[in-house]
Design an enzyme around this catalytic site. Structure first.
Site, mmCIF file in Angstrom:
data_model
loop_
_atom_site.group_PDB
_atom_site.id
_atom_site.type_symbol
_atom_site.label_atom_id
_atom_site.label_comp_id
_atom_site.label_asym_id
_atom_site.label_seq_id
_atom_site.Cartn_x
_atom_site.Cartn_y
_atom_site.Cartn_z
ATOM 1 N N GLU A 79 -50.398 -10.126 -103.189
ATOM 2 C CA GLU A 79 -49.075 -10.479 -102.676
ATOM 3 C C GLU A 79 -48.341 -11.401 -103.660
ATOM 4 O O GLU A 79 -47.920 -12.515 -103.302
ATOM 5 C CB GLU A 79 -49.173 -11.084 -101.262
ATOM 6 C CG GLU A 79 -49.744 -10.074 -100.273
ATOM 7 C CD GLU A 79 -49.540 -10.408 -98.792
ATOM 8 O OE1 GLU A 79 -49.147 -11.536 -98.463
ATOM 9 O OE2 GLU A 79 -49.780 -9.508 -97.971
ATOM 10 N N GLU B 215 -54.314 -3.881 -97.233
ATOM 11 C CA GLU B 215 -54.231 -4.689 -96.002
ATOM 12 C C GLU B 215 -53.452 -3.910 -94.966
ATOM 13 O O GLU B 215 -52.276 -3.583 -95.185
ATOM 14 C CB GLU B 215 -53.571 -6.045 -96.264
ATOM 15 C CG GLU B 215 -54.452 -6.987 -97.045
ATOM 16 C CD GLU B 215 -53.898 -8.393 -97.171
ATOM 17 O OE1 GLU B 215 -53.151 -8.842 -96.278
ATOM 18 O OE2 GLU B 215 -54.211 -9.043 -98.191
HETATM 19 O O1 AHR Z 1 -54.868 -10.837 -93.890
HETATM 20 C C1 AHR Z 1 -54.244 -12.062 -93.751
HETATM 21 C C2 AHR Z 1 -53.240 -12.344 -94.855
HETATM 22 O O2 AHR Z 1 -52.188 -11.432 -94.750
HETATM 23 C C3 AHR Z 1 -53.720 -12.166 -96.261
HETATM 24 O O3 AHR Z 1 -54.380 -13.289 -96.744
HETATM 25 C C4 AHR Z 1 -52.459 -11.945 -97.011
HETATM 26 O O4 AHR Z 1 -52.647 -11.194 -98.183
HETATM 27 C C5 AHR Z 1 -51.556 -11.274 -96.001
HETATM 28 O O5 AHR Z 1 -50.301 -11.840 -95.966
#
Ligand code: AHR
Length: 515
Positions: free
Chosen positions: A200, A319
């Site tokens: 991110e 994710e």
């Molecule tokens: O999964 C939780 C968080 O969500 C992670 O650390 C991040 O990459 C995302 O914003």
């Protein structure tokens, strides 16, 4: 009109009305399964998981320490190892997430009593003692029979630090870093293939612009040296298509293997609502965001196709999952939430989308494995439960590395207020042993779906399967009743006249096996 005609016409109306609700006018879901058009492999890595130093995922989740009274191997709970082995998890992403860009790997190697404590500033501000580090994670991956996916620090770290980590983990010969690894007890390198170049970068990984990150990526990736590395660029947040375009344009194709994409499901980002006891509106909105994955993958893929028509670069959805309010009384920074049939629906439709886009989506990671967000396992001291999402992952494992069979779905609608969503989602594959598997999800909260699957001339003789269903959409497993929701044998599918007919109850999911 005489009386007889009047009565006849009343009767006709009544018949049509009743037929309308039962069949003649009932909208039905019709699926065409192209069993004769095998269409590439569904990479097993789509079924990957994610373990961040966040809340109770690592500490008090996977890792209880060597001296715990909970049975463990090198500090990792044996019950968790057994449960995850049963999922055939193909890869596990670590140590974050946002934590990755705050993590300095050298803090987590060497004798445990000499490792420095750090504060997890990202998640809950808790102090951790680094007793779970590189060796602990990579040896745990061996126990789990899974490949590691290491997320490198390009936020607060340095190019040298990440280059050193690659050398420490993978270099076979003699070097400063491999010598250190040997000194720390690991003679053979682990040969980790999957490496994330930051996480991110547009947000918690450094608030970079895509143009700036392209330069950073090129610099970091240049010094991540070794054979067979699969380098994954930090990708777009949801529908940030400019991010994907800038990376595809600015990073030479030979310098990267994948671009990430993150997308979570919730009623709304500002008001995520509770994980249990939610309203139908919150359920509907959550399913809307989950199904948006289809549009996101299609659009990011279209951009990638312009620069990479041969599909060398993977879209890595590292994710995904449901994100709701934390359970009452738990640390808000720990993201601990229950897991219900709603989560099972998110998992079912999302995995179907990934399967159907497996020409571009090669890796994906559910967030997160234990005690965080859409977890497959929850723990409470020595107790452990398998969530509905665990059961979906277990049922869907038949698709791992199987050949995709394309499907065309004309689905009934799930209507809520003025809006509608497709009720039924489907994907299908054929495995090396010649068995065909069809995963079918009905997200409709109140209607049993009658689904007709035209198998397009394929001569199947037998159908069997399992179903995951429950009576309330927020039903879930608890530590008192850990098996309340589990997959059971499914009798609602029959083969008739070359067609497969399936009756799927509201908010349920089935995986069928045909031969
Ligand atoms: O999964 C939780 C968080 O969500 C992670 O650390 C991040 O990459 C995302 O914003």
């Amino acid at each position: 009109m005489n009386l007889l005609q009047k009565n006849l016409s009343k009767l006709t109306c009544a018949c049509l009305l009743s037929l309308g609700s039962q069949g003649l006018f009932a909208q039905q879901t019709v699926v065409k399964l192209h069993a004769d058009q095998p269409s590439g492999t569904i990479s097993k890595h789509i079924y990957g998981h994610f373990a961040e130093h966040l809340g109770r995922c690592i500490y008090d989740g996977f890792y209880v320490g060597e001296n715990s009274s909970i049975p463990n191997t090198a500090g990792v709970r044996n019950d968790i190892i057994a449960a995850l082995k049963n999922l055939n998890i193909p890869n596990l992403r670590w140590p974050g997430g946002c934590f990755a860009d705050r993590y300095h790997w050298k803090d987590g190697v060497g004798p445990k009593e000499q490792r420095p404590s750090i504060v997890n500033t990202m998640w809950g501000g808790v102090t951790e003692d680094n007793s779970f580090g590189t060796h602990d994670f990579l040896n745990m991956c061996k126990l789990l029979g899974t490949e590691a996916y290491l997320a490198g620090n390009t936020g607060s770290g340095t190019v040298q630090e990440l280059a050193d980590w690659v050398q420490y983990v993978n270099f076979e010969g003699k070097s400063p870093m491999s010598d250190l690894r040997v000194k720390n007890g690991q003679t053979k390198p682990w040969n980790v293939k999957f490496w994330g170049v930051g996480n991110e970068a547009w947000g918690c990984g450094g608030n970079m612009t895509p143009e700036y990150y392209v330069g950073e990526y090129r610099r970091y990736a240049t010094f991540m040296e070794g054979r067979n590395l699969f380098k994954i660029a930090s990708g777009a947040n949801v529908d940030d298509y400019h991010w994907t375009e800038t990376l595809m344009k600015g990073i030479p194709l030979q310098m990267m293997d994948g671009i990430a994409l993150h997308h979570y499901s919730f009623p709304s980002w500002e008001k995520k609502g509770p994980a249990t006891g939610f309203t139908e509106q919150q359920y509907f909105e959550t399913m809307k965001t989950a199904l948006r994955m289809e549009e996101l993958i299609t659009k990011h893929t279209a951009i990638m196709n312009k620069y990479d028509p041969k599909k060398k670069i993977a879209l890595v959805v590292d994710e995904w999952g449901g994100w709701f309010e934390v359970e009452k009384g738990t640390n808000p920074g720990f993201l601990y939430q229950q897991n219900t049939m709603r989560d099972a629906m998110i998992a079912g439709v999302t995995l179907n989308i990934f399967n159907n886009h497996s020409d571009r989506v090669k890796i994906a990671n559910l967030a997160q494995c234990i005690n965080v967000l859409q977890a497959v396992i929850l723990t409470n001291k020595e107790k452990m439960l398998l969530s509905p999402t665990y059961h979906v992952m277990e049922m869907y494992k038949v698709h791992q590395d199987a050949t995709l069979l394309p499907v065309e779905v004309k689905t009934d609608d799930y209507v809520f207020g003025q809006e509608k969503l497709p009720s039924v989602s489907v994907s299908a594959s054929k495995n090396a042993g010649g068995l065909t598997h069809v995963s079918v999800v009905n997200i409709n909260s109140s209607k049993t779906e009658e689904i007709e699957i035209d198998v397009n001339g394929a001569k199947f003789r037998n159908v069997s399967g399992r179903i995951l269903s429950s009576s309330k959409i927020d039903d879930h497993n608890t530590f008192e009743k850990p098996d309340y929701i589990k997959a059971v044998s499914f009798k609602g599918a029959v083969l008739k006249d070359g067609k497969l007919k399936v009756k799927l109850p509201p908010f349920s999911l089935a995986v069928l096996e045909l031969n």
